[in-house]
Write an enzyme that holds these catalytic residues in place. Structure first.
Site, mmCIF file in Angstrom:
data_model
loop_
_atom_site.group_PDB
_atom_site.id
_atom_site.type_symbol
_atom_site.label_atom_id
_atom_site.label_comp_id
_atom_site.label_asym_id
_atom_site.label_seq_id
_atom_site.Cartn_x
_atom_site.Cartn_y
_atom_site.Cartn_z
ATOM 1 N N CYS A 1 110.809 -19.953 -6.758
ATOM 2 C CA CYS A 1 110.827 -19.630 -8.189
ATOM 3 C C CYS A 1 110.954 -18.107 -8.290
ATOM 4 C CB CYS A 1 109.589 -20.165 -8.889
ATOM 5 S SG CYS A 1 108.010 -19.524 -8.278
ATOM 6 N N LYS A 2 110.211 -17.491 -9.195
ATOM 7 C CA LYS A 2 110.263 -16.034 -9.323
ATOM 8 C C LYS A 2 109.243 -15.339 -8.437
ATOM 9 C CE LYS A 2 109.832 -12.281 -12.704
ATOM 10 N NZ LYS A 2 109.564 -11.924 -14.111
#
Length: 445
Positions: free
Chosen positions: A410-411
């Site tokens: 993800c981030k």
């Protein structure tokens, strides 16, 4: 006059307690009202009034329970179709709280019936409570009541922001409910405090023409948590005070049995601890991240829920966060070292790594990369060859997950850990990328 902020960072919201000369009022209280009651006691003041700016979509209110417990008058918009007794309030109404006055201002946009509350004292308007209307450098999102209303509400939001700027002095301090990470914010907010004067300089609703504001805001709207659909009805019905009694302790072998039966058994530990060893079929929503937001987003509403935590305090924290979004019942809980839980058998595990390791592995063997960020994040930049399934869509799109070894990112790692646990429970061979996405470029990806 003193304004006390009650922050709920896990949901990105603030409630407020305002007191002067021994009496007080509250604005937009969260469900766990014990925090506000403690402030009343600490400051030795009596609560006279509770104000709601709107029927909230991102949390269950504590307003009715707080008013009933303290004897305060509960002010909710006269146009909201609530099913409980309240003091209806309309645009222009003034409520006296000791030596100060609270004036209601109609500010539709986040909802049709949204109100802001300007606090007036002799010769000044020191504060305005703007709920989901004027935020710090932004405004509340206009799409939560359905796409058929978004166009009308976004234009109303523009007009509401301008009304506040025109009617209130520049020095008036702005106190929004949303905008501290809440998905109720239309666009990212800026700063931790503000005034009407500052907003005139930085807020697009006050610096741009209406068409530019509308087009920019609508283009920036992203998905919001699925549990929002349950908040409005709960708040219209008048929620009671939560029961924070600790859940019963799980019996030996109960965790695995519940997971195997299709219930949700959620492990609150850090993603590294979960990856290193966990009960088969359990899911990782770490209490150290956006726990309530993402669990509420993914959990099929009404599914029986059991928690695993390092300590009873960790479980209690999770329970508090859950009641804020209307998840009141826990089946059981287990605490302590997961390796020593009786009757749970052999633990499962999966590896974690960074983007540098992913870059190296790609040179040596075929692996799949799953990106679980939201659509706008993906559009802003993604890895070549990655499969994109936003986390909140993963349960419905499991058949699109590639076979073989899947590296999920993800981030920053939190959402990837949730996705990795879902994939692990479904039998996939997974590696959780516990790294910042900005490091992907440095790794040559």
């Amino acid at each position: 006059m003193e304004i006390l902020s009650i922050d709920t960072p896990s949901l990105g919201d603030r409630s407020y307690l305002v007191h002067h000369a021994g009496v007080a009022f509250a604005v937009d209280p969260q469900r766990d009202i014990d925090r506000l009651l403690a402030l009343l006691e600490d400051h030795g003041v009596r609560l006279l009034h509770v104000f709601e700016t709107h029927i909230h979509n991102d949390y269950v209110t504590g307003g009715l329970a707080l008013a009933e417990l303290t004897g305060a008058t509960y002010h909710v918009s006269a146009d909201d179709p609530v099913t409980f007794a309240r003091s209806p309030i309309r645009d222009g109404d003034v409520v006296e709280v000791g030596e100060v006055r609270v004036r209601a201002l109609a500010t539709p946009g986040h909802t049709f019936t949204h109100l802001s509350y300007a606090v007036e004292a002799p010769g000044e308007t020191p504060a305005v409570f703007t709920g989901g209307s004027l935020l710090f450098g932004s405004t509340g999102r206009p799409d939560l009541l359905g796409p058929q209303h978004t166009g009308r509400l976004v234009r109303a939001q523009y007009g509401s922001a301008r009304r506040l700027a025109e009617e209130l002095p520049d020095e008036t301090r702005v106190f929004p409910t949303h905008g501290f990470g809440s998905f109720c914010s239309a666009t990212p907010t800026s700063g931790d405090e503000s005034t009407i004067g500052r907003e005139k300089r930085v807020n697009p609703a006050l610096t741009a023409d209406e068409r530019s504001y509308v087009d920019s805001l609508l283009a920036g709207l992203d998905d919001y948590p699925a549990y929002y659909a349950h908040m409005g009805p709960a708040n219209l019905a008048g929620p009671g005070a939560p029961d924070l009694t600790p859940p019963r302790q799980a019996e030996p072998g109960e965790l695995r049995k519940r997971a195997e039966s299709g219930e949700w058994v959620v492990d609150l530990r850090t993603r590294t601890a979960f990856a290193a060893g966990h009960v088969a079929g359990t899911l990782n929503f770490g209490i150290d991240g956006g726990f309530a937001t993402y669990l509420g987003w993914l959990l099929p509403w009404g599914t029986p829920l059991t928690l695993i935590g390092d300590t009873g305090q960790q479980v209690a924290q999770a329970q508090r966060e859950l009641v804020r979004i209307g998840i009141d019942r826990l089946e059981a809980a287990a605490t302590g070292d997961v390796r020593e839980l009786p009757g749970e058998g052999e633990l499962r595990s999966y590896p974690t790594a960074g983007f540098a390791e992913l870059a190296q592995v790609r040179h040596h063997r075929p692996v799949s990369v799953l990106d679980v960020r939201r659509e706008q994040e993906w559009q802003a930049g993604h890895l070549d060859g990655a499969v994109h399934i936003p986390l909140h869509e993963l349960l419905d799109r499991m058949d699109e997950v590639p076979g073989g070894e899947v590296w999920v990112h993800c981030k920053s790692g939190y959402r990837a850990s949730i996705a990795a646990s879902l994939l692990d429970a479904a039998g996939h061979r997974v590696v959780a990328v516990d790294d910042e996405f900005d490091e992907a470029s440095a790794a040559g990806l």
